[in-house]
Write a protein that holds these residues in place. Sequence first.
Motif, PDB file in Angstrom:
ATOM      1  N   SER A  92      27.229  33.266  41.387  1.00  0.00           N
ATOM      2  CA  SER A  92      28.712  33.260  41.080  1.00  0.00           C
ATOM      3  C   SER A  92      29.512  33.749  42.200  1.00  0.00           C
ATOM      4  O   SER A  92      28.992  34.509  43.019  1.00  0.00           O
ATOM      5  CB  SER A  92      28.991  34.278  39.697  1.00  0.00           C
ATOM      6  N   VAL A  93      30.735  33.016  42.368  1.00  0.00           N
ATOM      7  CA  VAL A  93      31.354  33.142  43.823  1.00  0.00           C
ATOM      8  C   VAL A  93      32.785  33.574  43.277  1.00  0.00           C
ATOM      9  O   VAL A  93      33.306  33.016  42.630  1.00  0.00           O
ATOM     10  CB  VAL A  93      31.343  31.889  44.793  1.00  0.00           C
ATOM     11  N   TRP A  94      33.338  34.439  43.876  1.00  0.00           N
ATOM     12  CA  TRP A  94      34.770  35.086  43.626  1.00  0.00           C
ATOM     13  C   TRP A  94      35.406  35.436  45.174  1.00  0.00           C
ATOM     14  O   TRP A  94      34.451  35.085  45.840  1.00  0.00           O
ATOM     15  CB  TRP A  94      34.784  36.488  42.957  1.00  0.00           C
ATOM     16  N   ARG A  95      36.305  35.639  45.054  1.00  0.00           N
ATOM     17  CA  ARG A  95      37.073  35.845  46.537  1.00  0.00           C
ATOM     18  C   ARG A  95      36.424  37.144  47.201  1.00  0.00           C
ATOM     19  O   ARG A  95      36.492  37.107  48.321  1.00  0.00           O
ATOM     20  CB  ARG A  95      38.572  35.828  46.289  1.00  0.00           C
ATOM     21  N   HIS A  96      36.166  37.957  46.206  1.00  0.00           N
ATOM     22  CA  HIS A  96      35.828  39.230  46.810  1.00  0.00           C
ATOM     23  C   HIS A  96      34.184  39.461  46.642  1.00  0.00           C
ATOM     24  O   HIS A  96      33.735  40.563  47.314  1.00  0.00           O
ATOM     25  CB  HIS A  96      36.405  40.644  45.954  1.00  0.00           C
ATOM     26  N   ARG A  97      33.629  38.610  46.222  1.00  0.00           N
ATOM     27  CA  ARG A  97      32.125  38.892  46.106  1.00  0.00           C
ATOM     28  C   ARG A  97      31.171  37.535  45.820  1.00  0.00           C
ATOM     29  O   ARG A  97      31.706  36.636  45.128  1.00  0.00           O
ATOM     30  CB  ARG A  97      32.025  39.835  44.852  1.00  0.00           C
ATOM     31  N   GLU A  98      30.158  37.493  46.082  1.00  0.00           N
ATOM     32  CA  GLU A  98      29.069  36.479  45.731  1.00  0.00           C
ATOM     33  C   GLU A  98      27.819  37.171  45.416  1.00  0.00           C
ATOM     34  O   GLU A  98      27.560  37.838  45.986  1.00  0.00           O
ATOM     35  CB  GLU A  98      28.908  35.605  46.882  1.00  0.00           C
ATOM     36  N   THR A  99      27.342  36.759  43.969  1.00  0.00           N
ATOM     37  CA  THR A  99      26.443  37.206  43.424  1.00  0.00           C
ATOM     38  C   THR A  99      25.325  36.292  42.861  1.00  0.00           C
ATOM     39  O   THR A  99      25.615  35.393  42.183  1.00  0.00           O
ATOM     40  CB  THR A  99      26.875  38.393  42.220  1.00  0.00           C
ATOM     41  N   GLU A 100      23.892  36.790  42.941  1.00  0.00           N
ATOM     42  CA  GLU A 100      22.991  35.803  42.755  1.00  0.00           C
ATOM     43  C   GLU A 100      22.376  36.281  41.325  1.00  0.00           C
ATOM     44  O   GLU A 100      22.340  37.612  41.197  1.00  0.00           O
ATOM     45  CB  GLU A 100      21.788  35.611  43.574  1.00  0.00           C
ATOM     46  N   LEU A 135      40.806  46.022  24.979  1.00  0.00           N
ATOM     47  CA  LEU A 135      40.283  47.289  24.247  1.00  0.00           C
ATOM     48  C   LEU A 135      39.548  48.126  25.451  1.00  0.00           C
ATOM     49  O   LEU A 135      38.829  49.285  25.267  1.00  0.00           O
ATOM     50  CB  LEU A 135      38.844  46.573  23.620  1.00  0.00           C
ATOM     51  N   LEU A 136      39.253  47.825  26.712  1.00  0.00           N
ATOM     52  CA  LEU A 136      38.704  48.388  27.640  1.00  0.00           C
ATOM     53  C   LEU A 136      39.680  48.472  28.779  1.00  0.00           C
ATOM     54  O   LEU A 136      39.304  47.583  29.993  1.00  0.00           O
ATOM     55  CB  LEU A 136      37.675  47.803  28.215  1.00  0.00           C
ATOM     56  N   PRO A 137      40.897  49.002  28.895  1.00  0.00           N
ATOM     57  CA  PRO A 137      42.132  49.257  29.882  1.00  0.00           C
ATOM     58  C   PRO A 137      41.596  49.482  31.217  1.00  0.00           C
ATOM     59  O   PRO A 137      41.156  50.808  31.273  1.00  0.00           O
ATOM     60  CB  PRO A 137      43.217  49.756  29.105  1.00  0.00           C
ATOM     61  N   LEU A 138      41.655  48.875  32.030  1.00  0.00           N
ATOM     62  CA  LEU A 138      41.215  49.177  33.558  1.00  0.00           C
ATOM     63  C   LEU A 138      42.371  48.649  34.569  1.00  0.00           C
ATOM     64  O   LEU A 138      42.807  47.511  34.261  1.00  0.00           O
ATOM     65  CB  LEU A 138      39.884  48.642  33.972  1.00  0.00           C
ATOM     66  N   PRO A 139      42.662  49.538  35.425  1.00  0.00           N
ATOM     67  CA  PRO A 139      43.483  48.933  36.737  1.00  0.00           C
ATOM     68  C   PRO A 139      42.870  47.596  37.256  1.00  0.00           C
ATOM     69  O   PRO A 139      41.731  47.330  37.156  1.00  0.00           O
ATOM     70  CB  PRO A 139      43.390  50.346  37.613  1.00  0.00           C
ATOM     71  N   ARG A 140      43.851  46.982  37.845  1.00  0.00           N
ATOM     72  CA  ARG A 140      43.387  45.752  38.589  1.00  0.00           C
ATOM     73  C   ARG A 140      42.338  45.935  39.309  1.00  0.00           C
ATOM     74  O   ARG A 140      41.325  45.172  39.494  1.00  0.00           O
ATOM     75  CB  ARG A 140      44.649  44.849  39.012  1.00  0.00           C
ATOM     76  N   ASP A 141      42.619  46.878  40.463  1.00  0.00           N
ATOM     77  CA  ASP A 141      41.531  47.065  41.382  1.00  0.00           C
ATOM     78  C   ASP A 141      40.126  47.440  40.690  1.00  0.00           C
ATOM     79  O   ASP A 141      39.269  46.947  41.750  1.00  0.00           O
ATOM     80  CB  ASP A 141      42.092  48.046  42.373  1.00  0.00           C
ATOM     81  N   VAL A 142      40.046  48.273  39.733  1.00  0.00           N
ATOM     82  CA  VAL A 142      38.907  48.612  39.187  1.00  0.00           C
ATOM     83  C   VAL A 142      38.178  47.289  38.583  1.00  0.00           C
ATOM     84  O   VAL A 142      37.037  47.419  38.469  1.00  0.00           O
ATOM     85  CB  VAL A 142      39.116  49.433  38.106  1.00  0.00           C
ATOM     86  N   ALA A 143      38.981  46.640  37.959  1.00  0.00           N
ATOM     87  CA  ALA A 143      38.248  45.442  37.255  1.00  0.00           C
ATOM     88  C   ALA A 143      37.652  44.513  38.422  1.00  0.00           C
ATOM     89  O   ALA A 143      36.541  44.117  38.120  1.00  0.00           O
ATOM     90  CB  ALA A 143      39.413  44.445  36.559  1.00  0.00           C
ATOM     91  N   GLY A 144      38.383  44.428  39.530  1.00  0.00           N
ATOM     92  CA  GLY A 144      37.984  43.662  40.588  1.00  0.00           C
ATOM     93  C   GLY A 144      36.458  44.480  41.128  1.00  0.00           C
ATOM     94  O   GLY A 144      35.223  43.592  41.537  1.00  0.00           O
ATOM     95  N   ARG A 145      36.169  45.587  40.953  1.00  0.00           N
ATOM     96  CA  ARG A 145      34.990  46.178  41.487  1.00  0.00           C
ATOM     97  C   ARG A 145      33.836  45.922  40.298  1.00  0.00           C
ATOM     98  O   ARG A 145      32.666  46.047  40.636  1.00  0.00           O
ATOM     99  CB  ARG A 145      35.379  47.636  41.660  1.00  0.00           C
ATOM    100  N   ILE A 146      34.057  45.899  39.248  1.00  0.00           N
ATOM    101  CA  ILE A 146      33.307  45.510  38.045  1.00  0.00           C
ATOM    102  C   ILE A 146      32.717  44.242  37.990  1.00  0.00           C
ATOM    103  O   ILE A 146      31.393  43.920  37.907  1.00  0.00           O
ATOM    104  CB  ILE A 146      33.933  45.885  36.678  1.00  0.00           C
ATOM    105  N   VAL A 147      33.652  43.340  38.176  1.00  0.00           N
ATOM    106  CA  VAL A 147      33.278  41.939  38.034  1.00  0.00           C
ATOM    107  C   VAL A 147      32.583  41.423  39.194  1.00  0.00           C
ATOM    108  O   VAL A 147      32.528  41.813  40.444  1.00  0.00           O
ATOM    109  CB  VAL A 147      34.577  40.813  38.087  1.00  0.00           C
TER     110      VAL A 147
END
Length: 323
Positions: A92-100, A135-147
């Motif tokens: 999976s490839v996002w702008r901030h990360r690539e994960t296998e 149901l799981l409100p997270l700031p935008r920058d935090v969501a990016g760290r989880i995804v």
Amino acid sequence: MDEMVFRSEDVCAADRFDYWSELLGRTHAPMELRSDHADDFRASQRVLDLGAITVWTHTFQPLVFRRTPKLIRQSDPETYHLSLVVRGSGVSVWRHRETEYKPYDLFINSSSLLNDVYSTGDPVQSVALEVPKALLPLPRDVAGRIVGAPVSAREGMGALLAQFLTQLIADPAAYQPCDRPRLAAVVIPLVAALFAHLLEADDCLPPETRQRALALHIQAFIREHLHDPHLTPSAIAAEHHISTSYLHRLFQDEDATVAAWIRRLRLEAARRDLTDPALRTIPIHAIAARWGYPRAAEFSRAYRAAYGTTPSDHRHQALQPRE
């Protein structure tokens, strides 16, 4: 519990790939799909509806999934997507990360983020979960760290969530339609605890992010211990090695104090049980004790204050026969 089953073989070979693309757009979010097997695409999906939360398992031939800016503008259900890889692998490839990903990894995504997902294996199989962000409100920058964060489903918090999902999807007939809100009430704390674990594991997180992670962890703890009549702000603070005043500061962004939040969750759970036909023979005092009210009089006062009626009157009105 009822489930919906979809198979690409339900339509003719020429229409199967388009049929599957449309189906994923309804159950997840609109995506661009590509596959070397598009001429005769084989896939199947079983969907369980838990109300706001959706769980499904699907098996499909290798695909490339894309969420583009245009598709996000067109439709964004504002959900977190968690998928347990059972068979196959992918990148999976996002702008901030690539994960296998490989079998028994958990894949975390967001319907609001651009991404490309390349799946390999024939077939690919996974168990997926959609949770509204509300149901799981997270700031935008935090969501990016989880995804895209790598999560193993073989141990720790990932294993807890994976075990629940696999057990649920293995035998959905063991649950009744009235079990849906109860199952959703189990899923949400598990996902919140997993997210909190991922955020706490990052020592580089700014203080406000660590604070939000701790708040999520404490909320999951509260949901898991609603039955405990000694679940008080001071006890919660002591369990998490923080002061009671700091606990109250963590809840400043919520719509209620800690005590009020606990009371609301308890009363909502008790209300579900009182209006459940399958539990009509369970005494009211037993339901009250199940949700942290060992004294019936205290429960009745709190219930009347919240809903304007007594528990017995509410149960009678909800369960009386209707024409």
